[in-house]
Write an enzyme that holds these catalytic residues in place. Structure first.
Site, PDB file in Angstrom:
ATOM      1  N   ASP A   1      11.576  25.559  17.993  1.00 59.70           N
ATOM      2  CA  ASP A   1      12.055  26.436  19.072  1.00 59.70           C
ATOM      3  C   ASP A   1      13.582  26.498  19.156  1.00 59.70           C
ATOM      4  OD1 ASP A   1       9.355  26.805  19.712  1.00 59.70           O
ATOM      5  OD2 ASP A   1       9.366  25.065  21.034  1.00 59.70           O
TER       6      ASP A   1
ATOM      7  N   LYS B   1      14.731  30.315  15.621  1.00 63.60           N
ATOM      8  CA  LYS B   1      14.608  30.787  14.224  1.00 63.60           C
ATOM      9  C   LYS B   1      14.247  32.268  14.156  1.00 63.60           C
ATOM     10  CE  LYS B   1      11.447  27.624  13.729  1.00 63.60           C
ATOM     11  NZ  LYS B   1      11.613  26.848  14.968  1.00 63.60           N
ATOM     12  N   GLY B   2      13.254  32.659  14.985  1.00 64.67           N
ATOM     13  CA  GLY B   2      12.761  34.039  14.925  1.00 64.67           C
ATOM     14  C   GLY B   2      13.874  35.038  15.173  1.00 64.67           C
TER      15      GLY B   2
ATOM     16  N   GLY C   1       5.807  29.921  17.443  1.00 68.88           N
ATOM     17  CA  GLY C   1       6.017  31.028  18.373  1.00 68.88           C
ATOM     18  C   GLY C   1       7.465  31.445  18.222  1.00 68.88           C
ATOM     19  N   HIS C   2       7.691  32.584  17.581  1.00 68.30           N
ATOM     20  CA  HIS C   2       9.056  33.030  17.285  1.00 68.30           C
ATOM     21  C   HIS C   2       9.354  34.271  18.124  1.00 68.30           C
ATOM     22  CE1 HIS C   2       8.791  30.874  13.126  1.00 68.30           C
ATOM     23  NE2 HIS C   2       8.734  30.055  14.148  1.00 68.30           N
TER      24      HIS C   2
ATOM     25  N   ARG D   1      -9.311  18.591  -0.493  1.00 67.15           N
ATOM     26  CA  ARG D   1      -9.841  19.485  -1.545  1.00 67.15           C
ATOM     27  C   ARG D   1     -11.218  20.029  -1.220  1.00 67.15           C
ATOM     28  NH1 ARG D   1      -8.200  15.154  -6.006  1.00 67.15           N
ATOM     29  NH2 ARG D   1      -9.158  13.912  -4.380  1.00 67.15           N
TER      30      ARG D   1
ATOM     31  N   GLN E   1       8.399  25.568  13.019  1.00 73.16           N
ATOM     32  CA  GLN E   1       8.616  24.232  13.578  1.00 73.16           C
ATOM     33  C   GLN E   1      10.048  23.738  13.264  1.00 73.16           C
ATOM     34  OE1 GLN E   1       5.312  24.565  11.652  1.00 73.16           O
ATOM     35  NE2 GLN E   1       4.806  25.493  13.588  1.00 73.16           N
TER      36      GLN E   1
ATOM     37  N   ARG F   1       8.962  22.711  27.919  1.00 73.60           N
ATOM     38  CA  ARG F   1       9.576  21.932  26.845  1.00 73.60           C
ATOM     39  C   ARG F   1      10.430  20.838  27.474  1.00 73.60           C
ATOM     40  NH1 ARG F   1      11.729  27.370  24.055  1.00 73.60           N
ATOM     41  NH2 ARG F   1       9.821  28.057  23.042  1.00 73.60           N
TER      42      ARG F   1
HETATM   43  P1  GDP Z   1      11.767  29.697  17.389  1.00 74.14           P
HETATM   44  O1  GDP Z   1      10.403  29.119  17.479  1.00 74.14           O
HETATM   45  O2  GDP Z   1      12.725  28.795  16.683  1.00 74.14           O
HETATM   46  O3  GDP Z   1      11.781  31.093  16.826  1.00 74.14           O
HETATM   47  O4  GDP Z   1      12.289  29.803  18.892  1.00 74.14           O
HETATM   48  P2  GDP Z   1      11.461  30.313  20.181  1.00 74.14           P
HETATM   49  O5  GDP Z   1      11.368  31.784  20.125  1.00 74.14           O
HETATM   50  O6  GDP Z   1      10.211  29.549  20.338  1.00 74.14           O
HETATM   51  O7  GDP Z   1      12.392  29.800  21.345  1.00 74.14           O
HETATM   52  C1  GDP Z   1      13.706  30.215  21.457  1.00 74.14           C
HETATM   53  C2  GDP Z   1      13.865  30.878  22.845  1.00 74.14           C
HETATM   54  O8  GDP Z   1      15.227  31.022  23.133  1.00 74.14           O
HETATM   55  C3  GDP Z   1      13.299  32.285  22.892  1.00 74.14           C
HETATM   56  O9  GDP Z   1      12.858  32.548  24.192  1.00 74.14           O
HETATM   57  C4  GDP Z   1      14.504  33.144  22.537  1.00 74.14           C
HETATM   58  O10 GDP Z   1      14.409  34.470  23.065  1.00 74.14           O
HETATM   59  C5  GDP Z   1      15.603  32.390  23.211  1.00 74.14           C
HETATM   60  N1  GDP Z   1      16.921  32.455  22.554  1.00 74.14           N
HETATM   61  C6  GDP Z   1      17.227  32.493  21.231  1.00 74.14           C
HETATM   62  N2  GDP Z   1      18.563  32.427  21.048  1.00 74.14           N
HETATM   63  C7  GDP Z   1      19.105  32.359  22.290  1.00 74.14           C
HETATM   64  C8  GDP Z   1      20.440  32.219  22.771  1.00 74.14           C
HETATM   65  O11 GDP Z   1      21.403  32.160  22.018  1.00 74.14           O
HETATM   66  N3  GDP Z   1      20.597  32.145  24.120  1.00 74.14           N
HETATM   67  C9  GDP Z   1      19.552  32.185  25.007  1.00 74.14           C
HETATM   68  N4  GDP Z   1      19.814  32.100  26.302  1.00 74.14           N
HETATM   69  N5  GDP Z   1      18.280  32.300  24.578  1.00 74.14           N
HETATM   70  C10 GDP Z   1      18.068  32.373  23.241  1.00 74.14           C
HETATM   71  P1  IMO Z   2       8.093  26.975  16.266  1.00 79.49           P
HETATM   72  O1  IMO Z   2       7.930  27.582  14.906  1.00 79.49           O
HETATM   73  C1  IMO Z   2       7.734  23.456  18.810  1.00 79.49           C
HETATM   74  C2  IMO Z   2       4.447  20.715  17.944  1.00 79.49           C
HETATM   75  C3  IMO Z   2       3.336  20.587  18.970  1.00 79.49           C
HETATM   76  C4  IMO Z   2       2.940  19.141  18.772  1.00 79.49           C
HETATM   77  C5  IMO Z   2       3.092  18.961  17.264  1.00 79.49           C
HETATM   78  C6  IMO Z   2       1.792  19.089  16.491  1.00 79.49           C
HETATM   79  O2  IMO Z   2       7.906  27.928  17.382  1.00 79.49           O
HETATM   80  O3  IMO Z   2       9.372  26.202  16.347  1.00 79.49           O
HETATM   81  P2  IMO Z   2       0.298  21.171  15.808  1.00 79.49           P
HETATM   82  O4  IMO Z   2      -0.441  22.185  16.642  1.00 79.49           O
HETATM   83  O5  IMO Z   2       1.294  21.768  14.878  1.00 79.49           O
HETATM   84  O6  IMO Z   2      -0.628  20.226  15.108  1.00 79.49           O
HETATM   85  O7  IMO Z   2       1.103  20.271  16.871  1.00 79.49           O
HETATM   86  O8  IMO Z   2       4.006  19.951  16.831  1.00 79.49           O
HETATM   87  N1  IMO Z   2       4.710  22.091  17.476  1.00 79.49           N
HETATM   88  C7  IMO Z   2       5.781  22.806  17.825  1.00 79.49           C
HETATM   89  N2  IMO Z   2       6.781  22.520  18.692  1.00 79.49           N
HETATM   90  N3  IMO Z   2       7.766  24.608  18.112  1.00 79.49           N
HETATM   91  C8  IMO Z   2       6.785  24.897  17.217  1.00 79.49           C
HETATM   92  O9  IMO Z   2       6.851  25.963  16.400  1.00 79.49           O
HETATM   93  C9  IMO Z   2       5.707  23.996  17.079  1.00 79.49           C
HETATM   94  N4  IMO Z   2       4.588  23.973  16.321  1.00 79.49           N
HETATM   95  C10 IMO Z   2       3.996  22.796  16.570  1.00 79.49           C
HETATM   96  O10 IMO Z   2       3.813  20.842  20.268  1.00 79.49           O
HETATM   97  O11 IMO Z   2       3.884  18.302  19.394  1.00 79.49           O
HETATM   98 MG    MG Z   3       8.979  28.633  18.930  1.00 79.03          MG
END
Ligand code: GDP
Ligand code: IMO
Ligand code: MG
Length: 438
Positions: free
Chosen positions: A14, A17-18, A41-42, A144, A225, A314
């Site tokens: 989180d 990345k997305g 979740g991106h 496997r 992740q 989180r």
């Molecule tokens: P990912 O899993 O790495 O793609 O990240 P997530 O989408 O799960 O979480 C990042 C959150 O932060 C999302 O709600 C984005 O819209 C938000 N976000 C990303 N970059 C920024 C930033 O520079 N500032 C703020 N305030 N929010 C951001």
């Molecule tokens: P993105 O790509 C944050 C965490 C779960 C749990 C552990 C194992 O959005 O950054 P799993 O379901 O993968 O077996 O869970 O990993 N986890 C993440 N935490 N961002 C994610 O993806 C995650 N994908 C899995 O919360 O602690």
């Molecule tokens: Mg995420």
């Protein structure tokens, strides 16, 4: 010269990345996912409109970009069809722009049942998984016995293999977990129905990548992740079940180690983690009772720190350069993208963890096991905050001096350049200092 760029999360996921994949996809013809599944979740925000992607690469919102799912990804057909339907509702043509490797392990309903049954049995020691069957699907791959996307091409062989694997898992569900069994015929019928949508998208993804490389095209590899959730190198057992580090781009897509030209490490300007496990710099705060650390509360509220996949709060805390410096090495990070700097805008002072105190000794090496982490106390340096908005700043010099100093301190402590800076969720709210593709 064309480049292959890998984007990975350097913390516990989180990091944003997305958003960054979507942003720099203007330079590429294809985006490849290489590990994880719909546990990811991106979030992409474009001119205020939010899209959350789980399985589909974050290049899908650019109509000229091909999206590829490499064999390292565990694929739930139900999750994919749901996501496709959502995007198609927004008038995006997904099927013609998405290709899937036949080598992707399938996530089927019994994986989800097993994931939840295992978590329940762990009780207080639960990992806090997303409950999406990720771990059990990877287990089947390593054992496997798993079914793969390519198996969908031969219905009767698929039915036979499914029968065998379900006999095995239903035995465990019923006799070990006291869980109801999963119905074979229903699972088969549903999978074969879903397969009709998936089959036309199956291609040799590795070969597609080689063709694109020989055509001198830029390719982006999108991690899911974060490095500290890596099955081998993360805070085991509180990890996910794939290699989330940049090496995963090699094993999960079919490129070779020398094919990676640049690794962009996404670093959130503070730290978050969702689920259980060690987190030395955590500022404990609980949103339900609104009790706990005031800075933890501020980070959670300003950063909207709730999971994009499960909606869970989180856990939040200060930036941790001990784990980051290990993460930069694990991933051979070329440059940093610092995100969510704006979330720190209101703070009067900001801490960075530069070492851990373990049994009275200072160490810059992250502990080995989750148990060892429990005795690691963070050692901080403290810097003044800037207490003004950085949202959408488009030049480094326009940032408040204290914010510039925070970024420079990160560069100094990591010996890496901050090449991209993000100061808001929207695609526009980004400053590219050095584009990884240039
Ligand atoms: P990912 O899993 O790495 O793609 O990240 P997530 O989408 O799960 O979480 C990042 C959150 O932060 C999302 O709600 C984005 O819209 C938000 N976000 C990303 N970059 C920024 C930033 O520079 N500032 C703020 N305030 N929010 C951001
Ligand atoms: P993105 O790509 C944050 C965490 C779960 C749990 C552990 C194992 O959005 O950054 P799993 O379901 O993968 O077996 O869970 O990993 N986890 C993440 N935490 N961002 C994610 O993806 C995650 N994908 C899995 O919360 O602690
Ligand atoms: Mg995420």
């Amino acid at each position: 010269m064309a480049k292959n760029v890998v984007i990975i999360g350097t913390q516990w996921g989180d990091e944003g990345k997305g958003k960054i994949v979507d942003l720099i996809t203007d330079k590429v013809t294809s985006v490849v996912r290489f590990q994880g599944g719909h546990n990811a979740g991106h979030t992409l925000v474009i001119k205020g409109k939010k899209t959350v992607l789980h399985l589909i690469p974050s290049g899908i919102l650019r109509s000229n970009v091909q999206c590829l799912i490499g064999h390292g990804v565990v694929l739930s057909m139900s999750a994919l069809l749901k996501e496709m339907a959502e995007l198609e509702e927004a008038d995006l043509d997904v099927q013609s722009r998405l290709s899937i490797s036949p080598g992707c392990p399938l996530i089927l309903p019994y994986h989800i049942a097993l994931d939840n049954a295992r978590e329940a049995k762990r009780g207080k020691a639960a990992i806090g998984t997303t409950g999406n069957g990720i771990g059990p699907a990877y287990e089947d791959k390593v054992a496997r016995r798993g079914l793969r996307v390519g198996d969908l091409l031969d219905e009767s062989l698929f039915a036979d293999k499914l029968s065998q694997v379900m006999e095995y898992h239903n035995y465990a569900l019923e006799n070990y977990y006291n869980h109801s069994v999963i119905d074979y015929q229903q699972t088969l019928d549903e999978a074969l129905e879903q397969a009709s949508v998936i089959r036309p998208m199956i291609i040799d993804v590795a070969d597609e990548i080689y063709t694109r490389m020989s055509n001198d095209e830029n390719i982006l590899f999108e991690g899911a992740q974060g490095a500290l959730l890596d099955i081998d190198q993360g805070t085991y057992p509180y990890v996910t079940s794939s290699n989330t580090t940049s090496g995963g781009a090699v094993t999960g897509s079919g490129i070779g180690v020398r094919d990676i030209d640049y690794v962009l490490g996404i670093v959130k300007a503070y730290t978050t983690r969702v689920g259980g496990g060690p987190f030395p710099t955590e500022l404990i705060y609980d949103v339900k009772s609104d009790k706990g650390d005031p800075v933890g509360r501020e980070l959670c509220a300003r950063g909207h720190e709730f999971g994009a996949t499960t909606g869970r709060q989180r856990r939040s805390g200060w930036l941790d350069l001990v784990i980051l410096n290990r993460s930069f090495k694990l991933n051979s990070v070329s440059g940093i993208c610092l995100t969510k700097l704006d979330v720190l805008d209101e703070l009067s002072s900001i801490k960075i963890c530069v070492a851990y105190e373990i049994n009275g000794m200072q160490s810059k090496i992250p502990p080995f096991s989750a148990e060892d982490y429990s005795i690691a106390k963070p050692v901080y340096i403290e810097m003044p905050g800037w207490q003004q908005s950085t949202i959408g700043t488009h030049s480094f010099d326009d940032l408040p001096i204290a914010a510039q100093n925070y970024i420079k301190k990160i560069e100094e402590l990591s010996q890496l350049p901050v090449d991209v800076l993000s100061t808001g969720p929207d695609r526009e709210e980004t400053l590219i200092i050095n584009n990884p593709f240039d």
